[in-house]
Design a protein around this motif. Sequence first.
Motif, PDB file in Angstrom:
ATOM      1  N   ASN A  24     -30.265 -26.781  48.794  1.00 53.19           N
ATOM      2  CA  ASN A  24     -30.182 -25.345  48.511  1.00 53.19           C
ATOM      3  C   ASN A  24     -30.621 -25.018  47.080  1.00 53.19           C
ATOM      4  O   ASN A  24     -29.967 -24.241  46.378  1.00 53.19           O
ATOM      5  CB  ASN A  24     -28.761 -24.834  48.754  1.00 53.19           C
ATOM      6  CG  ASN A  24     -28.691 -23.315  48.844  1.00 53.19           C
ATOM      7  OD1 ASN A  24     -29.619 -22.674  49.345  1.00 53.19           O
ATOM      8  ND2 ASN A  24     -27.626 -22.737  48.346  1.00 53.19           N
ATOM      9  N   ASP A  56     -36.130 -20.285  46.287  1.00 53.74           N
ATOM     10  CA  ASP A  56     -35.018 -19.500  46.819  1.00 53.74           C
ATOM     11  C   ASP A  56     -34.273 -20.220  47.937  1.00 53.74           C
ATOM     12  O   ASP A  56     -34.370 -19.869  49.108  1.00 53.74           O
ATOM     13  CB  ASP A  56     -35.545 -18.149  47.311  1.00 53.74           C
ATOM     14  CG  ASP A  56     -34.429 -17.135  47.553  1.00 53.74           C
ATOM     15  OD1 ASP A  56     -33.351 -17.289  46.948  1.00 53.74           O
ATOM     16  OD2 ASP A  56     -34.640 -16.197  48.339  1.00 53.74           O
ATOM     17  N   GLY A  57     -33.559 -21.279  47.555  1.00 51.43           N
ATOM     18  CA  GLY A  57     -32.692 -21.956  48.515  1.00 51.43           C
ATOM     19  C   GLY A  57     -33.404 -22.924  49.442  1.00 51.43           C
ATOM     20  O   GLY A  57     -33.328 -22.783  50.660  1.00 51.43           O
ATOM     21  N   LYS A  77     -39.705 -20.037  49.690  1.00 49.92           N
ATOM     22  CA  LYS A  77     -39.024 -20.635  50.845  1.00 49.92           C
ATOM     23  C   LYS A  77     -39.843 -21.800  51.402  1.00 49.92           C
ATOM     24  O   LYS A  77     -41.077 -21.774  51.394  1.00 49.92           O
ATOM     25  CB  LYS A  77     -38.851 -19.600  51.963  1.00 49.92           C
ATOM     26  CG  LYS A  77     -37.971 -18.413  51.605  1.00 49.92           C
ATOM     27  CD  LYS A  77     -36.502 -18.766  51.595  1.00 49.92           C
ATOM     28  CE  LYS A  77     -35.633 -17.517  51.474  1.00 49.92           C
ATOM     29  NZ  LYS A  77     -34.191 -17.869  51.389  1.00 49.92           N
ATOM     30  N   LYS A 115     -37.576 -14.646  42.311  1.00 55.32           N
ATOM     31  CA  LYS A 115     -36.972 -15.765  43.037  1.00 55.32           C
ATOM     32  C   LYS A 115     -38.067 -16.794  43.327  1.00 55.32           C
ATOM     33  O   LYS A 115     -38.586 -16.894  44.440  1.00 55.32           O
ATOM     34  CB  LYS A 115     -36.320 -15.279  44.331  1.00 55.32           C
ATOM     35  CG  LYS A 115     -35.148 -14.326  44.095  1.00 55.32           C
ATOM     36  CD  LYS A 115     -34.505 -13.897  45.408  1.00 55.32           C
ATOM     37  CE  LYS A 115     -33.317 -12.986  45.165  1.00 55.32           C
ATOM     38  NZ  LYS A 115     -32.666 -12.577  46.432  1.00 55.32           N
ATOM     39  N   LYS A 167     -32.298 -23.405  43.957  1.00 55.75           N
ATOM     40  CA  LYS A 167     -32.765 -22.071  43.591  1.00 55.75           C
ATOM     41  C   LYS A 167     -33.216 -22.060  42.136  1.00 55.75           C
ATOM     42  O   LYS A 167     -32.575 -22.674  41.274  1.00 55.75           O
ATOM     43  CB  LYS A 167     -31.654 -21.025  43.779  1.00 55.75           C
ATOM     44  CG  LYS A 167     -31.219 -20.832  45.226  1.00 55.75           C
ATOM     45  CD  LYS A 167     -30.132 -19.776  45.344  1.00 55.75           C
ATOM     46  CE  LYS A 167     -29.684 -19.606  46.804  1.00 55.75           C
ATOM     47  NZ  LYS A 167     -28.611 -18.586  46.933  1.00 55.75           N
ATOM     48  N   HIS A 205     -34.331 -18.910  39.825  1.00 59.44           N
ATOM     49  CA  HIS A 205     -34.599 -17.483  39.656  1.00 59.44           C
ATOM     50  C   HIS A 205     -34.837 -17.189  38.178  1.00 59.44           C
ATOM     51  O   HIS A 205     -34.059 -17.610  37.327  1.00 59.44           O
ATOM     52  CB  HIS A 205     -33.406 -16.650  40.157  1.00 59.44           C
ATOM     53  CG  HIS A 205     -33.133 -16.809  41.620  1.00 59.44           C
ATOM     54  ND1 HIS A 205     -32.008 -16.281  42.215  1.00 59.44           N
ATOM     55  CD2 HIS A 205     -33.824 -17.431  42.611  1.00 59.44           C
ATOM     56  CE1 HIS A 205     -32.025 -16.575  43.516  1.00 59.44           C
ATOM     57  NE2 HIS A 205     -33.117 -17.280  43.769  1.00 59.44           N
TER      58      HIS A 205
END
Length: 312
Positions: free
Chosen positions: A11, A28-29, A230, A25, A13, A15
């Motif tokens: 996960n 983003d995960g 993503k 972002k 991230k 940002h």
Amino acid sequence: MAQEKLLEIKNLKQHFNPGKANMVKAVDGISFDIYKGETLGLVGESGCGKSTTGRTIIRLYDATDGQVLFNGEDVHGKKSRKDLKKFNRKMQMIFQDPYASLNPRMKVADIIAEGIDIHGLAKTKEDRLKRVYDLLETVGLNKEHANRFPHEFSGGQRQRIGIARALAVDPEFIIADEPISALDVSIQAQVVNLMKDLQKEKGLTYLFIAHDLSMVKYISDRIGVMYFGKLVELAPADVLYKNPLHPYTQSLLSAIPLPDPDYERSRRRKTYEPSVHNYGPKDQVEMREIAPGHFIHCSEKEFEQYKAQYNY
């Protein structure tokens, strides 16, 4: 026999300007694993977050959220200089621009030996110089190059120097951030073949970041596709090219030219429109395993459609 995980991304991230109107972002995960001895290719268009992913993994950026586990240890949880120094020896990076990544005021011997000096790997000046000569020979250069400055070399030679610098501390894992994009086509294959040979010889593990899909297929065992921060698809290289599921992956592959005039005349480029997904507020969109080792970012409804469409 199960493959041994070297790196686990959970996960993750990244940002920029968090909490502000202009927040980006970049990552983003995303979650994925890299196994010992393999090459994972990471592809996507410019600005999709693939280079930021690599830089966050190696701690050039502090992660906004998520975990990076290297041999089970949390990379972003390391605080002491001793821990960071130990980690930096195990993980190295080859940068995209072979012109900007080498200090123009330093001789090649000192550029390559910088990591050797920091980690105290050479006992004497003679040992240090021998290590530099051996590394130059390993990457296809010779010891006469040690006393020259970066401006005296071509782009391909500079990238070889960058590879030698990364190898100087005997790392386990190397992040190659578009290492061939700034090179002539005739030189790209030489650098990639060198990396493959070094991987076999030294048991290296690579994260190979690129936008050249044909070259990524050649070097990678598995490939992940990124779109706007993503990870949208992840699969073994052959599977991804033969049976791309995500519409964005299909659009990328449809853009690859082939040296076949008849094929090129009839080739139809697919355009990806994010609106095709039509996600609702209740849709749980996540990475789902549609076949062993083949993951796709989709909703439950899309997942069932993919399974029906491709007979999974």
